[in-house]
Design a protein around this motif. Structure first.
Motif, PDB file in Angstrom:
ATOM      1  N   GLU A   1     -35.629 -27.660  -6.361  1.00  0.00           N
ATOM      2  CA  GLU A   1     -35.801 -27.904  -7.793  1.00  0.00           C
ATOM      3  C   GLU A   1     -35.755 -26.592  -8.583  1.00  0.00           C
ATOM      4  O   GLU A   1     -35.104 -26.499  -9.631  1.00  0.00           O
ATOM      5  N   GLN A   2     -36.447 -25.552  -8.088  1.00  0.00           N
ATOM      6  CA  GLN A   2     -36.426 -24.267  -8.787  1.00  0.00           C
ATOM      7  C   GLN A   2     -35.027 -23.659  -8.773  1.00  0.00           C
ATOM      8  O   GLN A   2     -34.590 -23.070  -9.764  1.00  0.00           O
TER       9      GLN A   2
ATOM     10  N   ARG B   1     -32.233 -25.303  -8.689  1.00  0.00           N
ATOM     11  CA  ARG B   1     -31.426 -26.066  -9.658  1.00  0.00           C
ATOM     12  C   ARG B   1     -31.680 -25.577 -11.074  1.00  0.00           C
ATOM     13  O   ARG B   1     -30.747 -25.361 -11.850  1.00  0.00           O
ATOM     14  N   ARG B   2     -32.944 -25.375 -11.429  1.00  0.00           N
ATOM     15  CA  ARG B   2     -33.287 -24.930 -12.781  1.00  0.00           C
ATOM     16  C   ARG B   2     -32.729 -23.537 -13.056  1.00  0.00           C
ATOM     17  O   ARG B   2     -32.235 -23.258 -14.150  1.00  0.00           O
ATOM     18  N   GLN B   3     -32.820 -22.642 -12.070  1.00  0.00           N
ATOM     19  CA  GLN B   3     -32.302 -21.294 -12.260  1.00  0.00           C
ATOM     20  C   GLN B   3     -30.788 -21.305 -12.407  1.00  0.00           C
ATOM     21  O   GLN B   3     -30.234 -20.563 -13.229  1.00  0.00           O
ATOM     22  N   GLN B   4     -30.119 -22.143 -11.641  1.00  0.00           N
ATOM     23  CA  GLN B   4     -28.664 -22.247 -11.762  1.00  0.00           C
ATOM     24  C   GLN B   4     -28.269 -22.784 -13.130  1.00  0.00           C
ATOM     25  O   GLN B   4     -27.326 -22.295 -13.759  1.00  0.00           O
ATOM     26  N   GLU B   5     -29.016 -23.775 -13.611  1.00  0.00           N
ATOM     27  CA  GLU B   5     -28.724 -24.331 -14.926  1.00  0.00           C
ATOM     28  C   GLU B   5     -28.949 -23.293 -16.022  1.00  0.00           C
ATOM     29  O   GLU B   5     -28.152 -23.172 -16.958  1.00  0.00           O
ATOM     30  N   SER B   6     -30.052 -22.537 -15.922  1.00  0.00           N
ATOM     31  CA  SER B   6     -30.333 -21.498 -16.912  1.00  0.00           C
ATOM     32  C   SER B   6     -29.245 -20.437 -16.906  1.00  0.00           C
ATOM     33  O   SER B   6     -28.825 -19.955 -17.969  1.00  0.00           O
TER      34      SER B   6
END
Length: 275
Positions: free
Chosen positions: A79-80, A82-87
């Protein structure tokens, strides 16, 4: 089979500066580390590269151990990641869009400086008496705080509701605040508290003293230009979201759709307490 395996063995050389348990560390990775380092003028770049390489080696060993422990497959990691990739992708999109934003002319910059005195000629640094408490989930607490005209009154309300808080001192620069917020703070009567959200907390403040910190003229124009560019980029991103929303198919589980009358992407009710 032995011949094939020997042919796949990774070796240092060329762009490969090190191999850690069969995992390559490349010159490109090392250059990225160097770009993120703060080098002193005249520093020995070669010596620093060698030090940075050891840091990458150590990090690689720790990552290998984390993977051996299966942490890279844990739900928390995924999950982390994924969020870092999106950011990262959003930031890269913003960088791409920023290249297409034209610079405002001198007239626009001058008008912005004149129209936002709290950031420039009228900029002030406020010394504050403060109460800090967690952002309440019950937004009626915010309404109950509206009539409070002193920190003591706020403290009494929070105590009566069983909300823990901390007292302390702080400071805020009007040039770092949104101009409308800074103007409202400047217009407050002496001793009147104001609330500002801060990373999951609310900070109630009263101005104890203020000092002028006007932005020097040679710094005002570059600062104004940067703010105008950031505003233009934010508007471009907003338009992109609106455009994407107009053609996107978005489905919500019952109870998760935006409330009727609330524009998607707008701040939730109570997200902007009084100032």
């Amino acid at each position: 089979m032995l011949v094939l395996l020997s042919g796949c063995e990774k070796k240092v050389g060329g762009q490969v500066v090190a191999v850690v348990n069969g995992e390559e560390i490349t010159q490109q990775q090392l250059n990225a580390e160097l770009n993120g380092a703060q080098l002193q003028p005249g520093a020995d770049k070669k010596a620093i590269m060698a030090q940075l390489l050891q840091r990458v080696v150590d990090r690689t060993l720790l990552v290998q151990q984390a993977k051996a422990d299966g942490l890279d497959q844990s739900p928390a990691y995924l999950e982390q990641a994924r969020r870092q990739q999106e950011s990262l992708l959003v930031n890269m999109l913003a960088g791409k869009m920023a290249k297409n934003i034209s610079l405002p002319d001198n007239s626009a910059v001058s008008n912005f400086i004149a129209g936002n005195p709290t950031m420039f000629a009228g900029r002030k640094r406020y010394m504050l008496d403060q109460i800090v408490f967690p952002q309440p989930t019950d937004m009626t607490v915010i309404k109950d705080l509206q009539p409070a005209h002193s920190l003591e009154a706020i403290a009494q309300i929070l105590t009566a509701k069983g909300i823990q808080f901390q007292r302390g001192n702080g400071q805020v620069d009007s040039g770092m605040l949104p101009p409308d917020v800074a103007s409202r703070i400047a217009a407050l009567p002496a001793g009147e508290p104001f609330l500002i959200p801060d990373n999951g907390r609310l900070v109630a403040s009263v101005i104890k003293s203020a000092e002028a910190v006007a932005t020097p003229e040679d710094q005002a124009k570059p600062a104004a230009l940067n703010v105008l560019r950031q505003q233009a980029l934010a508007e471009a991103m907003r338009k992109q979201v609106a455009k994407s929303r107009s053609t996107a198919k978005i489905e919500y589980q019952p109870g998760f759709a935006p409330p009727a009358g609330v524009k998607p992407g707008a701040p939730a009710a109570g997200a902007a307490p009084k100032a």
